[in-house]
Design a protein around this motif. Sequence first.
Motif, PDB file in Angstrom:
ATOM      1  N   ALA A 266       3.861  14.004  44.395  1.00 60.09           N
ATOM      2  CA  ALA A 266       3.878  14.504  45.771  1.00 60.09           C
ATOM      3  C   ALA A 266       5.070  15.429  45.963  1.00 60.09           C
ATOM      4  CB  ALA A 266       3.930  13.340  46.753  1.00 60.09           C
ATOM      5  N   ALA A 267       6.236  15.016  45.431  1.00 59.25           N
ATOM      6  CA  ALA A 267       7.437  15.846  45.547  1.00 59.25           C
ATOM      7  C   ALA A 267       7.228  17.188  44.851  1.00 59.25           C
ATOM      8  CB  ALA A 267       8.639  15.113  44.963  1.00 59.25           C
ATOM      9  N   HIS A 268       6.562  17.168  43.686  1.00 59.25           N
ATOM     10  CA  HIS A 268       6.297  18.425  42.969  1.00 59.25           C
ATOM     11  C   HIS A 268       5.442  19.356  43.811  1.00 59.25           C
ATOM     12  CE1 HIS A 268       8.311  17.287  39.420  1.00 59.25           C
ATOM     13  NE2 HIS A 268       7.430  16.406  38.988  1.00 59.25           N
ATOM     14  N   THR A 269       4.365  18.794  44.427  1.00 55.02           N
ATOM     15  CA  THR A 269       3.490  19.672  45.200  1.00 55.02           C
ATOM     16  C   THR A 269       4.201  20.204  46.435  1.00 55.02           C
ATOM     17  OG1 THR A 269       2.563  17.876  46.525  1.00 55.02           O
ATOM     18  CG2 THR A 269       1.409  18.420  44.488  1.00 55.02           C
ATOM     19  N   LEU A 270       5.257  19.504  46.865  1.00 56.07           N
ATOM     20  CA  LEU A 270       6.015  19.977  48.023  1.00 56.07           C
ATOM     21  C   LEU A 270       7.109  20.950  47.608  1.00 56.07           C
ATOM     22  CD1 LEU A 270       6.203  16.628  49.964  1.00 56.07           C
ATOM     23  CD2 LEU A 270       5.010  18.684  50.700  1.00 56.07           C
ATOM     24  N   GLY A 271       7.162  21.274  46.307  1.00 55.60           N
ATOM     25  CA  GLY A 271       8.064  22.323  45.855  1.00 55.60           C
ATOM     26  C   GLY A 271       9.337  21.839  45.188  1.00 55.60           C
ATOM     27  N   ALA A 272       9.511  20.506  45.017  1.00 53.53           N
ATOM     28  CA  ALA A 272      10.754  20.008  44.432  1.00 53.53           C
ATOM     29  C   ALA A 272      10.743  20.194  42.913  1.00 53.53           C
ATOM     30  CB  ALA A 272      10.937  18.537  44.772  1.00 53.53           C
ATOM     31  N   SER A 273      11.857  20.644  42.360  1.00 57.58           N
ATOM     32  CA  SER A 273      11.969  20.784  40.910  1.00 57.58           C
ATOM     33  C   SER A 273      12.149  19.401  40.285  1.00 57.58           C
ATOM     34  CB  SER A 273      13.171  21.652  40.568  1.00 57.58           C
ATOM     35  OG  SER A 273      14.360  20.971  40.928  1.00 57.58           O
TER      36      SER A 273
ATOM     37  N   GLN B 281      15.497  17.935  41.317  1.00 62.39           N
ATOM     38  CA  GLN B 281      15.492  17.523  42.737  1.00 62.39           C
ATOM     39  C   GLN B 281      14.668  16.252  42.922  1.00 62.39           C
ATOM     40  OE1 GLN B 281      14.007  21.292  44.237  1.00 62.39           O
ATOM     41  NE2 GLN B 281      15.822  21.529  45.519  1.00 62.39           N
TER      42      GLN B 281
ATOM     43  N   ARG C  49      16.200  12.913  44.539  1.00 62.21           N
ATOM     44  CA  ARG C  49      15.768  12.584  45.895  1.00 62.21           C
ATOM     45  C   ARG C  49      14.690  11.500  45.940  1.00 62.21           C
ATOM     46  NH1 ARG C  49      16.378  16.819  49.955  1.00 62.21           N
ATOM     47  NH2 ARG C  49      17.945  18.297  49.255  1.00 62.21           N
TER      48      ARG C  49
ATOM     49  N   ALA D 102      -4.278  21.870  41.826  1.00 57.74           N
ATOM     50  CA  ALA D 102      -2.913  21.675  42.331  1.00 57.74           C
ATOM     51  C   ALA D 102      -1.855  21.899  41.261  1.00 57.74           C
ATOM     52  CB  ALA D 102      -2.762  20.261  42.889  1.00 57.74           C
TER      53      ALA D 102
ATOM     54  N   PRO E  89       3.122  23.044  39.709  1.00 56.31           N
ATOM     55  CA  PRO E  89       2.691  22.743  41.085  1.00 56.31           C
ATOM     56  C   PRO E  89       3.663  23.267  42.134  1.00 56.31           C
ATOM     57  CG  PRO E  89       3.256  20.729  39.857  1.00 56.31           C
ATOM     58  CD  PRO E  89       3.178  21.835  38.873  1.00 56.31           C
ATOM     59  N   GLN E  90       4.954  23.300  41.785  1.00 53.40           N
ATOM     60  CA  GLN E  90       5.955  23.757  42.759  1.00 53.40           C
ATOM     61  C   GLN E  90       5.700  25.195  43.213  1.00 53.40           C
ATOM     62  OE1 GLN E  90       6.644  22.165  39.932  1.00 53.40           O
ATOM     63  NE2 GLN E  90       8.397  20.798  40.111  1.00 53.40           N
TER      64      GLN E  90
ATOM     65  N   VAL F 144       0.585  24.940  47.331  1.00 53.20           N
ATOM     66  CA  VAL F 144      -0.491  24.064  47.786  1.00 53.20           C
ATOM     67  C   VAL F 144       0.109  22.817  48.435  1.00 53.20           C
ATOM     68  CG1 VAL F 144      -2.026  24.808  45.944  1.00 53.20           C
ATOM     69  CG2 VAL F 144      -0.621  22.784  45.613  1.00 53.20           C
TER      70      VAL F 144
ATOM     71  N   PHE G 121      -0.716  18.787  48.954  1.00 53.55           N
ATOM     72  CA  PHE G 121      -1.589  17.796  48.341  1.00 53.55           C
ATOM     73  C   PHE G 121      -1.463  16.480  49.078  1.00 53.55           C
ATOM     74  CE2 PHE G 121      -3.469  15.082  45.208  1.00 53.55           C
ATOM     75  CZ  PHE G 121      -4.282  15.900  44.413  1.00 53.55           C
TER      76      PHE G 121
ATOM     77  N   PHE H 163      10.772  16.738  53.986  1.00 56.33           N
ATOM     78  CA  PHE H 163      11.136  16.885  52.567  1.00 56.33           C
ATOM     79  C   PHE H 163      10.913  18.292  52.020  1.00 56.33           C
ATOM     80  CE2 PHE H 163      10.405  16.601  48.005  1.00 56.33           C
ATOM     81  CZ  PHE H 163      11.484  15.854  47.589  1.00 56.33           C
ATOM     82  N   GLY H 164       9.681  18.797  52.166  1.00 54.52           N
ATOM     83  CA  GLY H 164       9.341  20.111  51.607  1.00 54.52           C
ATOM     84  C   GLY H 164      10.174  21.228  52.207  1.00 54.52           C
TER      85      GLY H 164
ATOM     86  N   LYS I 112      13.345  20.815  53.469  1.00 58.39           N
ATOM     87  CA  LYS I 112      14.726  20.682  52.995  1.00 58.39           C
ATOM     88  C   LYS I 112      14.849  21.219  51.575  1.00 58.39           C
ATOM     89  CE  LYS I 112      16.285  16.867  55.883  1.00 58.39           C
ATOM     90  NZ  LYS I 112      16.458  15.404  55.923  1.00 58.39           N
ATOM     91  N   ILE I 113      13.810  20.951  50.746  1.00 61.80           N
ATOM     92  CA  ILE I 113      13.804  21.473  49.386  1.00 61.80           C
ATOM     93  C   ILE I 113      13.915  22.996  49.412  1.00 61.80           C
ATOM     94  CG2 ILE I 113      12.241  21.876  47.418  1.00 61.80           C
ATOM     95  CD1 ILE I 113      13.482  19.157  47.319  1.00 61.80           C
ATOM     96  N   ARG I 114      13.282  23.590  50.422  1.00 67.51           N
ATOM     97  CA  ARG I 114      13.304  25.047  50.538  1.00 67.51           C
ATOM     98  C   ARG I 114      14.551  25.543  51.269  1.00 67.51           C
ATOM     99  NH1 ARG I 114       8.389  23.388  49.987  1.00 67.51           N
ATOM    100  NH2 ARG I 114       6.785  24.648  48.968  1.00 67.51           N
ATOM    101  N   LYS I 115      15.460  24.610  51.562  1.00 68.09           N
ATOM    102  CA  LYS I 115      16.732  24.956  52.186  1.00 68.09           C
ATOM    103  C   LYS I 115      16.574  25.724  53.494  1.00 68.09           C
ATOM    104  CE  LYS I 115      19.586  24.242  48.268  1.00 68.09           C
ATOM    105  NZ  LYS I 115      18.672  23.293  47.675  1.00 68.09           N
TER     106      LYS I 115
ATOM    107  N   ARG J 123       3.268  15.823  56.130  1.00 56.54           N
ATOM    108  CA  ARG J 123       4.218  16.179  55.086  1.00 56.54           C
ATOM    109  C   ARG J 123       3.678  17.346  54.245  1.00 56.54           C
ATOM    110  NH1 ARG J 123       5.503  11.718  50.666  1.00 56.54           N
ATOM    111  NH2 ARG J 123       3.450  12.394  49.969  1.00 56.54           N
ATOM    112  N   ALA J 124       2.376  17.270  53.929  1.00 59.79           N
ATOM    113  CA  ALA J 124       1.773  18.329  53.124  1.00 59.79           C
ATOM    114  C   ALA J 124       1.692  19.632  53.911  1.00 59.79           C
ATOM    115  CB  ALA J 124       0.393  17.900  52.657  1.00 59.79           C
TER     116      ALA J 124
ATOM    117  N   PRO K  69       5.417  22.638  54.838  1.00 58.50           N
ATOM    118  CA  PRO K  69       5.846  23.926  54.266  1.00 58.50           C
ATOM    119  C   PRO K  69       4.818  25.043  54.480  1.00 58.50           C
ATOM    120  CG  PRO K  69       5.844  22.154  52.608  1.00 58.50           C
ATOM    121  CD  PRO K  69       5.043  21.690  53.766  1.00 58.50           C
TER     122      PRO K  69
END
Lengths: 263, 317, 244
Positions: A163-170, A173, A177, B49, B71-72, B76, B78, B97-98, B100-103, B145-146, B149
């Motif tokens: 889920a974290a990966h699909t939300l863009g986390a490396s 990260q 996290r 994905a 996937p990052q 998408v 998910f 979360f998504g 904050k990851i993107r700052k 959450r999905a 972003p």
Amino acid sequence: MRRYSVRFVALGYLLVVLLGPLSMLFWRVYAEGVGKAWTALTDPDTGHAFKVTLELAAIAVPLNTIFGIVVALAIVRRRFPGKGLLNAFVDLPLALSPVVVGLSLYLLYGRTGWFGPWFTQHGVQVLFALPSMVLATIFVSVPFVAREVVPTLREIGDEQEQAAHTLGASGWQTFWRITLPSIRWAVIYGVVVTTARCLGEYGAVAIVSGSIQGKTETATLRVQEEFENLNLAGSYGISLVLAAIAIFVLVLMTRLRPREGVS
Amino acid sequence: MSIQVRHVSKHFGNFQALDDVSIDVAGGSLTALLGPSGSGKSTLLRIIAGLEQPDSGEIFLSGEDATASPPQKRGVGFVFQHYAAFKHMTVRDNIAFGLKIRKRPAAEVRARVDELVALVQLQGFADRYPAQLSGGQRQRMALARALAPEPEVLLLDEPFGALDARVRAELRRWLRRLHEETHTTTVFVTHDQEEAMEVADSIVVMNKGRVEQVAGPRELYDSPANEFVMSFVGQANRFGDAWVRPHDLELVLEPNGSTREAQVERVVHLGFEVRCELVRDDGEEFSVQLTRAQATTLELERGQIVYARPVKETVFS
Amino acid sequence: MIVALPIAALIWSSRNDGWSGFWNAISAPEAVAALKLTLAVAALVALTNAFAGTLIAWVLVRDDFRGKTVVNGIIDLPFALPTIVAGLLVLALYGPHSPVDVHAAYTRYAIYLVLLFVTLPFVVRTVQPVLYELDTQMEEAARSLGARELTIFRRIVLPSILPGILSGVAMAFARAIGEIGAIVILSGNLPYKTEVASVYVFNLSESGNGTAAAAVAVVLLAISFLVLLAVGGIRRMATRYERA
């Protein structure tokens, strides 16, 4: 009625095997003389022995913590050849006599060992000095963090990480996290157990350290030293301190255990 | 964003999960991947994905080859069947979360999270942990959450599978409405044909790792491409070489040229309609759907002999 | 590397005097006596733990009494306490100054007793979670089908907890084989009488006979490997109903 007799037998066994000896601690210190025990505890060599023990733990615990987390992640999340072997080697120190561990290191770094001559040439004292003692301590306490973390990692699965990966986390990260916060109680518990093991190690360190008073003697070696010098008060006094640490560790362990399931 | 899947194959051990699958998903559409378990629908979604890598074949997102991108990088969103809620974070932190990851700036994050909390109707629950939520609330949180972003594609893997019937129905309608508002390209996996028909405007029917048919709900039901689709989407009876839907059969009390004799096994009253289960003289079982009025007129009861006549039948060559 | 390399060095060194040297070292009368004693005591300790550990786990899960949480916490103490301290404590209670008038110091009983202390948690901690997870409905079902309590334990409960008991017993056995800290103080280490294998290896090594020490150590190493193999096998057996 049967229930009471089962309870009685179980608690009776605990009394004879565990609680009985434990209750001796304060009583013996008292019987041998608190003054004498205090003298032994304040002896500079004893102080040094505790310092050596703490140094060993201070080096071994962080290294084993990092190693344990990495190994657990590799075992649970990755597929690679030799995984079974890695698994076996991580568990080996649990089943192996510390004397065998000490002897192995002794033979490896001794005068005729594979690495011994090289280190001697370069003027590094490994045997009968801190480096070999650190290695021995790391060896015996390798499994604990990994063994705590592996089942927790299995249980939480990898969906949260995906889920974290699909939300863009490396990957990095995600580890900091998501993964680490999820396994934190297992890691802390593993660290506590590792620390206890490091503080209490005797057999492996006894062989590689040479038990040189005021230099390579650890707290547990000091207990034996005082015992052999027939200074029982000193021996029990140091034991009392070690036991106090153990009980502190124990309280931490029981406090941490139930919290795992909650959050 | 449009999605093109080209000749994708994937196997796990000896199991062929996907066998040369190609589909097109139009930008802004709401598509269902429908099939029985083991049909490869979830695997296809995970490959889109980037959570799985195909053995062969390509994935194009907005016309660009995304097969190798992680996937990052795919933009998408998910949603997992079992929510994959971050258990150590509050609802607010999960949704944020998504971002904050993107700052993104803190103020922007807060505003967007508040907006999403309202959108998924979790006001008052923002500071709770996932363990303190019900299944439906957790799934709504996972959706928010999905969405946070602002993904160009929203992918949902059996999103309502673990929920009870009432919550499911509510979330289906909600998903439909959400799509009408945002027009984000959405693909969801389901094994429930009713769910697919109700929510999606395009349905991809899958079986044993292959695509059987791609069509809108009505076309799928009225002109199924083959026997699998006929029997999987909606009820169907076999009449010799032909297939007949239960509501395309007429029951009469007297035989005529094209009728088949059958005996009534059971009459089930389902409120507004009546289902009659029958056994043909050759032992085949089938069912017929009737209105209450029809059933009353025929005075159907167990053991009675009636005659069935197909009004509309489909023959696959 | 930290684990594998020293082990390799150990095996290598044990062969310094050739096969015959290796054989002589492990068949020396004192070595044989030490190994025999070690195996016998460890087996006895493992067996005792199988019963006592299961019983304690049962009481901790199914029984309820004041102070249960304290007792539950104390079970882990032998893991936290340096083993040399354990040796000292057993000596205090059952040694020359025994307040209960039991004089077991410098005998094989002392070794047995202190090993029971040190290995106590293994079986308890492997059986306890399984027992806790065990669905009591299974037992109720058996009861409703007319099974008596003892039969229920034997036929329903025991098969479920047996893998836990066995892997706990195996780990306790391995620990008993390898323990030195707890024993060195109170056994007296009399050759042929109370000298266990690990102490024998230690003494050989201290007297500069590294090769012979390595040979006996390799035997201990082999036992450890066997135990780990057994635990792995038990784990696979335990999950056989869950695998498709």
